[in-house]
Design an enzyme around this catalytic site. Structure first.
Site, PDB file in Angstrom:
ATOM      1  N   GLN A   1      -7.031  -4.741  18.190  1.00 28.58           N
ATOM      2  CA  GLN A   1      -8.384  -4.254  18.460  1.00 28.58           C
ATOM      3  C   GLN A   1      -8.373  -3.688  19.869  1.00 28.58           C
ATOM      4  OE1 GLN A   1     -13.047  -5.437  17.849  1.00 28.58           O
ATOM      5  NE2 GLN A   1     -11.618  -7.100  18.095  1.00 28.58           N
TER       6      GLN A   1
ATOM      7  N   ARG B   1     -17.335  -1.407 -10.285  1.00 22.92           N
ATOM      8  CA  ARG B   1     -16.973  -2.539  -9.426  1.00 22.92           C
ATOM      9  C   ARG B   1     -18.122  -2.902  -8.478  1.00 22.92           C
ATOM     10  NH1 ARG B   1     -10.881  -3.365  -7.302  1.00 22.92           N
ATOM     11  NH2 ARG B   1      -9.856  -3.506  -9.316  1.00 22.92           N
TER      12      ARG B   1
ATOM     13  N   ARG C   1       3.356  -0.114   6.413  1.00 20.33           N
ATOM     14  CA  ARG C   1       4.269   0.941   5.967  1.00 20.33           C
ATOM     15  C   ARG C   1       4.158   2.120   6.909  1.00 20.33           C
ATOM     16  NH1 ARG C   1       4.993   1.426  -0.188  1.00 20.33           N
ATOM     17  NH2 ARG C   1       6.104   3.264   0.464  1.00 20.33           N
ATOM     18  N   GLU C   2       5.324   2.676   7.317  1.00 22.58           N
ATOM     19  CA  GLU C   2       5.364   3.754   8.316  1.00 22.58           C
ATOM     20  C   GLU C   2       4.506   3.349   9.519  1.00 22.58           C
ATOM     21  OE1 GLU C   2       6.037   5.348   4.264  1.00 22.58           O
ATOM     22  OE2 GLU C   2       4.146   4.675   5.100  1.00 22.58           O
TER      23      GLU C   2
ATOM     24  N   GLU D   1      -7.141   6.606  -5.549  1.00 24.10           N
ATOM     25  CA  GLU D   1      -6.450   5.837  -6.586  1.00 24.10           C
ATOM     26  C   GLU D   1      -7.331   5.559  -7.794  1.00 24.10           C
ATOM     27  OE1 GLU D   1      -3.515   1.986  -6.799  1.00 24.10           O
ATOM     28  OE2 GLU D   1      -5.211   1.898  -5.446  1.00 24.10           O
TER      29      GLU D   1
ATOM     30  N   GLY E   1       4.744   2.869  12.831  1.00 23.73           N
ATOM     31  CA  GLY E   1       4.690   3.361  14.204  1.00 23.73           C
ATOM     32  C   GLY E   1       3.464   4.177  14.516  1.00 23.73           C
TER      33      GLY E   1
ATOM     34  N   GLN F   1      -0.852   0.269   2.923  1.00 27.71           N
ATOM     35  CA  GLN F   1      -0.015  -0.737   2.276  1.00 27.71           C
ATOM     36  C   GLN F   1       0.962  -1.335   3.276  1.00 27.71           C
ATOM     37  OE1 GLN F   1       1.750   0.786  -1.306  1.00 27.71           O
ATOM     38  NE2 GLN F   1      -0.157   0.549  -2.420  1.00 27.71           N
TER      39      GLN F   1
END
Length: 937
Positions: free
Chosen positions: A905, A735, A867-868, A726, A870, A848
């Site tokens: 964990q 940074r 997100r997604e 990204e 499974g 995300q």
């Protein structure tokens, strides 16, 4: 061939050797086609639990019509008879595998050579990457050389590890995270583990529903609500050298209901955002909570975006004239104006619609008003043409008048009146008639019907179609169609608007001013925006001395007025425009509004240092103007123009000043920041640049993950590999310098460091210098490419300490297959876990979260929010969530505190660890440590 024969013969003699062979050899490793067929059949027999011998094998091959291809029964017998020894079958298998690998390498080498000799226009880098993938694919297709291990050696390893930890109580079992409580809970980041770190994008940096953005592809103005709902949108974004470019949003974020504040600038631009949403200031990107009234923020000085659509000129003029001096709430449209040139142009446009008359309706001393209605004298001809088309359509459909009346549930006499040109149908009747007779009838009669209907004329129909009919003066707004028109037509539209409700004036002192007035705030904002597309900076203000609020768009600066005169103008006011042009040409150029923030002056003086201006001029071979030193003394108390800044940039050879001087930005003072309550908010994620233009204002949109990288880098000598899908590599390093040196990241980004920041920057550079950190910022990288590059680092620099992926959802498979994004994410997740095992190092992948958690009262994430989720939840060894309560609750008692929630964990406890979050350094710290960050942190 002999080795292949010995393997197959040995399997027929000893079925128990199958497990030994299957660990080494695959079907495709056999060179001979008949041997591949025999081995495949053997595998089927084993899977079915049947024995392998000459009889069963020949029977199965015969059943599948492959016996002759395999060499026949006699060949199978010879294989079993001629096998030297079953005890050596593993050695034979290894010969088969090794020869197969050599053949694959020969084949790939030939393909690589062919690609190099005949590149077919492809870049050498592309061919090199493809070659590397082909080589690695050979290795990936090898059978797994591992297998079940007996307990005894495993027991010894476990006891040795426990003994080592007992004698080295401070030793970490994995790579340190740098956070004591988190290390205590996890034992560090363990080798071969896949660690998922998840958080909602933006974490509260949102703009309010209804905020508008320009689509640079079409010129259309869209609300952020629409973009999020459709999950589609290109935006205008600001580069690091302050130029506007087209970007595509990658994430569309519904952040629910949050407290918002309205920011209003001196130009009258306004936007509602959350307090954490950053704006670009003279000190870099700053959250709204850090911005004060009077501070300057960046807004575009130009948005050169136009569509490619064209409409008929008379329709364009109709929109402009009725939005300005028109009345659209009575039975017919009205237009009021006194300028003969404008009236002639208006009338010409109306008559171009056809079947229209323009008649004055008042003859007193008031300004004349003109009604636009259907032309009565033509109504008979229109009815006759309509009747001819109706009779022809009925004949084509084989319908009688009675049959048509029954279908439409009307009287036969009504149909007779239409057929004999006595009358025309009402709008509802005409719609039913078109449905009954088809599109051909509607196409042939629509124009005559609009013109001849006693209830609706074609001008009214057009205004209704564009969504402006029936709107009172305060409700007027420009239709969406106008924003998508080509440049010339938008200029023509603005020309007519300003000709009616605007003007150009010259004061007694010679001050030139272009203005436009309206009772509609939305219309005024839209006009201000359309002017911006031409690079015309306009100010919007409201006036309250009228019974109802009036809004005025003013163009005051010389450059913008000259652009308006040259590119837009006003019909009927040509003499005033020419007079203004002459006055401007005779004036000395002076700017008092379009200036830079005061921090620019500090930066110039910092570049100057101890040198005198005469010395600086002399270094450039120039003579310093007299009194220059004294003039520069006042720089800190006066604003600096862009033209003057360009001279400083050239004098000091500074690219940052050069970019500022020629930027696409106008620095607009904030005049008010007011709380507006709780509103629905949205945000967009824009890759790489992380900002976009909304409401004609610049707004902005990895911290924890990069802190893990920093701490791993400082805690081990092993290489750390970061895949930043990204953010560009140079921004990532900036940074890290901000975080490690504890320097405000906005200062690092703008280069405007204070005196005590430089030693910190030097220390941060020294901390990173010569460290084995490798950053790959290729967007959309695939797992295969990632594995190849990780192997290269291992090959050249040794065993890896950590791999970071930012972030998982931006990866792609690049295999040409598309079975849905969920399936693709599953493959990516499995590949990352396999990468962790192969490299024997922790792989930390950012992910995300679903938007649904924003709708819950408790917004702390759980595993199902991934997100997604499974496949990711199944493959991950550790799942961590980042939660900051202050993002959602303005009065949170946990300001400056972040919760790292361990949701899974595999080999340890779950729970929450609390860390300190220092926003301006983009840094997390152990909460128990105390640092002197100043009174505001």
């Amino acid at each position: 061939m002999e080795a292949e024969q010995s393997v197959l013969g040995g399997l027929m003699l000893d079925n128990n050797a199958w497990d030994t062979v299957a660990e080494v050899v695959l079907e495709q490793h056999f060179y001979s086609g008949n041997h591949r067929s025999i081995y495949r059949t053997m595998q089927k027999l084993v899977d079915d639990g049947r024995p392998i011998d000459v009889v069963t094998l020949s029977e199965e091959l015969d059943r599948t019509a492959e016996l002759e291809q395999a060499g026949g029964l006699e060949y199978l017998v010879s294989l079993a008879r001629n096998t030297p020894s079953v005890s050596n079958i593993r050695a034979y298998s290894e010969i088969v595998r090794d020869r197969a690998l050599l053949r694959q390498m020969i084949e790939v080498a030939n393909e690589i050579a062919d690609n190099a000799f005949f590149p077919e226009g492809r870049a050498s880098e592309e061919i090199l990457n493809e070659a590397e993938q082909k080589i690695f694919k050979i290795a990936e297709n090898r059978p797994n050389q591992g297998g079940p291990e007996p307990i005894n050696p495993l027991l010894k390893k476990a006891v040795d590890r426990i003994d080592h930890l007992f004698n080295n109580s401070d030793a970490m079992t994995g790579t340190t995270t740098g956070f004591d409580d988190l290390d205590a809970r996890t034992g560090g980041l363990q080798p071969s583990d896949l660690i998922i770190v998840a958080a909602r994008p933006s974490m509260g940096k949102c703009i309010v529903a209804g905020s508008t953005l320009v689509d640079p592809r079409t010129g259309a103005v869209r609300t952020i609500d629409e973009m999020v709902a459709q999950e589609d949108g290109a935006v205008v974004s600001l580069t690091n050298d302050f130029k506007l470019v087209r970007q595509s949003a990658s994430e569309f974020v519904d952040d629910g209901i949050k407290p918002v504040f309205e920011v209003v600038t001196a130009l009258g631009r306004r936007i509602q955002t959350t307090l954490t949403h950053p704006f670009l200031t003279g000190n870099g990107w700053q959250k709204l909570e850090s911005i004060r009234v009077g501070e300057r923020i960046a807004v575009p000085r130009v948005l050169p975006i136009f569509g490619d659509r064209r409409i008929e000129t008379h329709r364009l003029k109709a929109l402009a004239y009725f939005l300005s001096d028109g009345g659209m709430t009575q039975s017919s449209p009205l237009f009021t104006n006194t300028n003969d040139r404008i009236l002639a142009d208006f009338t010409e446009a109306m008559l171009a619609f056809g079947g229209i008359s323009v008649n004055r309706v008042n003859f007193d001393e008031r300004a004349p008003s003109y009604r636009v209605s259907a032309k009565a004298s033509d109504s008979g001809a229109l009815r006759r043409r309509f009747a001819v088309a109706l009779n022809h359509a009925m004949e084509s459909c084989g319908l009688t008048g009675k049959q048509l009346a029954e279908r439409l549930k009307l009287r036969t006499s009504t149909i007779s009146q239409w057929r004999n040109a006595v009358a025309m149908p009402a709008p509802s009747g005409y719609t039913s008639l078109c449905s009954a007779l088809g599109a051909g009838f509607e196409q042939a009669t629509s124009r005559d019907f609009e013109s001849g209907s006693a209830r609706v004329n074609c001008v009214t129909a057009y205004l209704r179609e564009q969504g402006v009919w029936g709107r009172s003066a305060p409700e007027k707004r420009i239709p969406g169609l106008v924003f998508t028109l080509e440049q010339g037509q938008i200029a023509q539209f603005l020309n007519r608007l300003f000709a009616c409700d605007g003007g150009i004036s010259i004061s007694k002192s010679g001050q030139v001013r272009v203005g436009y007035g309206t009772a509609s705030q939305v219309l005024a904002e839209q006009v201000q925006h359309l002017l911006l597309r031409f690079g015309i900076v306009a100010k919007l203000r409201s006036k309250h001395h009228h019974p109802r609020t009036q809004y005025e768009v003013e163009v005051l600066d010389r450059d913008s007025i000259e652009r308006f005169i040259d590119r837009i103008g006003m019909i009927g006011k040509e003499s005033a425009i020419e007079k203004a042009r002459a006055i401007l040409a005779a004036k000395r150029h002076h700017v008092n509004a379009d200036t830079l923030p005061d921090t620019t002056i500090d930066y110039i003086l910092q570049l100057k240092g101890d040198r005198s201006w005469p010395e600086i001029f002399a270094a450039k071979g120039l003579k310093c103007p007299e009194g220059y030193n004294s003039r520069l003394t006042g720089l800190s108390r006066r604003h600096l123009t862009r033209r003057r800044l360009a001279r400083f940039a050239e004098l000091l050879d500074d690219p940052y000043l050069e970019a500022l001087a020629h930027s696409d930005l106008y620095w607009d003072p904030v005049v008010s920041i007011e709380y507006k309550g709780e509103r629905q908010v949205y945000d967009l994620t824009v890759p790489e640049l992380h900002n976009f233009i909304a409401q004609d204002i610049c707004v902005h949109n990895t911290t924890f993950s990069m802190n893990l990288v920093e701490n791993a880098l400082m805690g081990t000598n092993k290489p750390v590999l970061v895949f930043s899908l990204e953010m560009p590599a140079d921004q990532l390093v900036s940074r890290m310098l901000s975080s490690l040196g504890r320097i405000d990241q906005t200062k690092v980004r703008s280069g405007q460091l204070e005196e005590d920041d430089w030693p910190r920057l030097t220390a941060a550079v020294n901390m990173l210098k010569n460290k084995p950190l490798y950053i790959d910022d290729q967007p959309g990288i695939s797992p295969n490419e990632m594995r190849a590059r990780a192997r290269r680092i291992v090959r050249e620099h040794g065993e890896l300490g950590l791999i970071m992926v930012d972030y998982l959802q931006l990866m792609s498979m690049k295999n040409g297959k598309s079975e849905g994004r969920t399936q693709e994410i599953s493959e990516i997740s499995r590949s990352l876990k396999a990468l962790a095992k192969e490299m024997e190092c922790p792989v930390v992948a950012l992910s995300q979260l679903n938007r649904s958690l924003e709708q819950r009262p408790n917004k702390r994430p759980v595993n199902s929010d991934l997100r997604e989720s499974g496949a990711i939840e199944q493959d991950a060894d550790v799942i961590m969530f980042i939660y900051r309560d202050e993002v959602y609750n303005e009065d949170s008692p946990d300001k400056g505190v972040a919760e790292i929630i361990i949701g899974k964990q595999r080999n340890g406890p779950i729970g929450t660890t609390r860390l300190a979050f220092i926003g301006k350094y983009t840094r997390f710290e152990n909460l128990a440590h105390s640092y002197d960050y100043g009174p505001d942190e």
